[in-house]
Design a protein around this motif. Sequence first.
Motif, PDB file in Angstrom:
ATOM      1  N   GLU A  18      98.649  -5.180 100.683  1.00  0.00           N
ATOM      2  CA  GLU A  18      99.390  -3.929 100.564  1.00  0.00           C
ATOM      3  C   GLU A  18      98.397  -2.784 100.640  1.00  0.00           C
ATOM      4  OE1 GLU A  18     102.676  -1.823  97.667  1.00  0.00           O
ATOM      5  OE2 GLU A  18     101.268  -3.243  96.780  1.00  0.00           O
ATOM      6  N   ILE A  19      98.698  -1.802 101.462  1.00  0.00           N
ATOM      7  CA  ILE A  19      97.821  -0.652 101.632  1.00  0.00           C
ATOM      8  C   ILE A  19      98.540   0.587 101.138  1.00  0.00           C
ATOM      9  CG2 ILE A  19      96.591   0.778 103.319  1.00  0.00           C
ATOM     10  CD1 ILE A  19      96.388  -1.765 105.057  1.00  0.00           C
ATOM     11  N   TRP A  20      97.859   1.364 100.315  1.00  0.00           N
ATOM     12  CA  TRP A  20      98.400   2.627  99.803  1.00  0.00           C
ATOM     13  C   TRP A  20      97.661   3.798 100.426  1.00  0.00           C
ATOM     14  CZ3 TRP A  20     102.395   3.978  96.625  1.00  0.00           C
ATOM     15  CH2 TRP A  20     103.058   2.930  95.983  1.00  0.00           C
ATOM     16  N   ILE A  21      98.410   4.795 100.896  1.00  0.00           N
ATOM     17  CA  ILE A  21      97.875   6.066 101.367  1.00  0.00           C
ATOM     18  C   ILE A  21      98.612   7.131 100.561  1.00  0.00           C
ATOM     19  CG2 ILE A  21      97.502   7.575 103.343  1.00  0.00           C
ATOM     20  CD1 ILE A  21      96.477   4.986 104.290  1.00  0.00           C
ATOM     21  N   LYS A  22      97.950   7.694  99.576  1.00  0.00           N
ATOM     22  CA  LYS A  22      98.589   8.664  98.667  1.00  0.00           C
ATOM     23  C   LYS A  22      99.904   8.098  98.126  1.00  0.00           C
ATOM     24  CE  LYS A  22      96.068  12.501  98.632  1.00  0.00           C
ATOM     25  NZ  LYS A  22      95.785  13.329  97.510  1.00  0.00           N
ATOM     26  N   HIS A  23     101.041   8.653  98.538  1.00  0.00           N
ATOM     27  CA  HIS A  23     102.356   8.262  98.000  1.00  0.00           C
ATOM     28  C   HIS A  23     103.043   7.170  98.810  1.00  0.00           C
ATOM     29  CE1 HIS A  23     101.849  11.866  95.637  1.00  0.00           C
ATOM     30  NE2 HIS A  23     101.701  12.565  96.746  1.00  0.00           N
ATOM     31  N   SER A  27     104.200  -1.532 101.963  1.00  0.00           N
ATOM     32  CA  SER A  27     105.364  -2.336 101.594  1.00  0.00           C
ATOM     33  C   SER A  27     106.631  -1.488 101.449  1.00  0.00           C
ATOM     34  CB  SER A  27     105.099  -3.099 100.294  1.00  0.00           C
ATOM     35  OG  SER A  27     104.968  -2.200  99.221  1.00  0.00           O
ATOM     36  N   HIS A  28     106.487  -0.169 101.494  1.00  0.00           N
ATOM     37  CA  HIS A  28     107.660   0.708 101.430  1.00  0.00           C
ATOM     38  C   HIS A  28     108.440   0.665 102.739  1.00  0.00           C
ATOM     39  CE1 HIS A  28     105.687   3.550  98.268  1.00  0.00           C
ATOM     40  NE2 HIS A  28     106.431   2.635  97.682  1.00  0.00           N
ATOM     41  N   ARG A  29     109.749   0.834 102.620  1.00  0.00           N
ATOM     42  CA  ARG A  29     110.588   1.088 103.793  1.00  0.00           C
ATOM     43  C   ARG A  29     110.572   2.598 103.975  1.00  0.00           C
ATOM     44  NH1 ARG A  29     114.186  -2.543 100.582  1.00  0.00           N
ATOM     45  NH2 ARG A  29     114.437  -0.534  99.623  1.00  0.00           N
ATOM     46  N   ILE A  30     109.998   3.053 105.090  1.00  0.00           N
ATOM     47  CA  ILE A  30     109.756   4.478 105.287  1.00  0.00           C
ATOM     48  C   ILE A  30     110.574   5.007 106.464  1.00  0.00           C
ATOM     49  CG2 ILE A  30     108.002   6.220 105.848  1.00  0.00           C
ATOM     50  CD1 ILE A  30     105.926   4.336 104.557  1.00  0.00           C
ATOM     51  N   LYS A  46      98.730   3.391 111.883  1.00  0.00           N
ATOM     52  CA  LYS A  46      97.381   2.864 112.123  1.00  0.00           C
ATOM     53  C   LYS A  46      96.668   2.575 110.807  1.00  0.00           C
ATOM     54  CE  LYS A  46      96.161   4.741 116.651  1.00  0.00           C
ATOM     55  NZ  LYS A  46      95.265   5.693 117.343  1.00  0.00           N
ATOM     56  N   ALA A  47      96.847   3.440 109.825  1.00  0.00           N
ATOM     57  CA  ALA A  47      96.220   3.218 108.520  1.00  0.00           C
ATOM     58  C   ALA A  47      96.765   1.953 107.864  1.00  0.00           C
ATOM     59  CB  ALA A  47      96.448   4.429 107.620  1.00  0.00           C
ATOM     60  N   PHE A  48      98.054   1.685 108.050  1.00  0.00           N
ATOM     61  CA  PHE A  48      98.667   0.469 107.516  1.00  0.00           C
ATOM     62  C   PHE A  48      98.336  -0.759 108.358  1.00  0.00           C
ATOM     63  CE2 PHE A  48     102.467   2.990 105.591  1.00  0.00           C
ATOM     64  CZ  PHE A  48     101.733   3.267 104.456  1.00  0.00           C
ATOM     65  N   GLY A  49      98.024  -0.543 109.639  1.00  0.00           N
ATOM     66  CA  GLY A  49      97.783  -1.661 110.547  1.00  0.00           C
ATOM     67  C   GLY A  49      99.070  -2.207 111.138  1.00  0.00           C
ATOM     68  N   SER A  50     100.190  -1.576 110.803  1.00  0.00           N
ATOM     69  CA  SER A  50     101.497  -1.992 111.285  1.00  0.00           C
ATOM     70  C   SER A  50     102.496  -0.874 111.009  1.00  0.00           C
ATOM     71  CB  SER A  50     101.956  -3.257 110.563  1.00  0.00           C
ATOM     72  OG  SER A  50     103.303  -3.559 110.878  1.00  0.00           O
ATOM     73  N   ASN A  53     107.447  -1.474 108.893  1.00  0.00           N
ATOM     74  CA  ASN A  53     108.189  -0.946 107.745  1.00  0.00           C
ATOM     75  C   ASN A  53     108.683   0.480 107.989  1.00  0.00           C
ATOM     76  OD1 ASN A  53     105.459  -0.034 107.722  1.00  0.00           O
ATOM     77  ND2 ASN A  53     105.692   0.625 105.614  1.00  0.00           N
ATOM     78  N   MET A  54     108.521   0.992 109.209  1.00  0.00           N
ATOM     79  CA  MET A  54     108.810   2.393 109.491  1.00  0.00           C
ATOM     80  C   MET A  54     109.894   2.586 110.555  1.00  0.00           C
ATOM     81  SD  MET A  54     104.807   3.643 109.574  1.00  0.00           S
ATOM     82  CE  MET A  54     105.175   5.067 110.563  1.00  0.00           C
TER      83      MET A  54
END
Length: 131
Positions: A18-23, A27-30, A46-50, A53-54
């Motif tokens: 799981e990767i977090w970028i600020k908020h 794993s979030h549905r964005i 790119k920061a998530f690598g996928s 989820n978006m």
Amino acid sequence: MGEAAAAVSSESGEGKREIWIKHYSSSHRILLVGEGDFSFSVCLAKAFGSAKNMIATSYDNLEKLLEKHSTARIHLDELKRLGCTLLHGINVKYIHEDSFLKVRRFDRIIFNFPHAGHYLGFGENNEELIL
């Protein structure tokens, strides 16, 4: 996304990273609404690598989007490669009526640059309208 938005990763119970970028978490549905050239979406993906989820949307239809933003095509191609769902011609005011979106739930909805709705000859670039 800058230095202040450094990614933090951790292992979930299922062994997925799981990767977090600020908020925002991978794993979030964005849902991203009102994207311009989709540069924010692609940066986050790119920061998530996928981007699986978006869901990223634009107010303009695809033709108008590509007309307005010369950089959009490369960003859209990258988002598709990363698994993002792309929707065009989406007016956030009526998003609750969209047959695809109304049945989905999201952990985060990102609306970076909402239209101010000013049409009285000022234009959106008028400094008096920017707070």
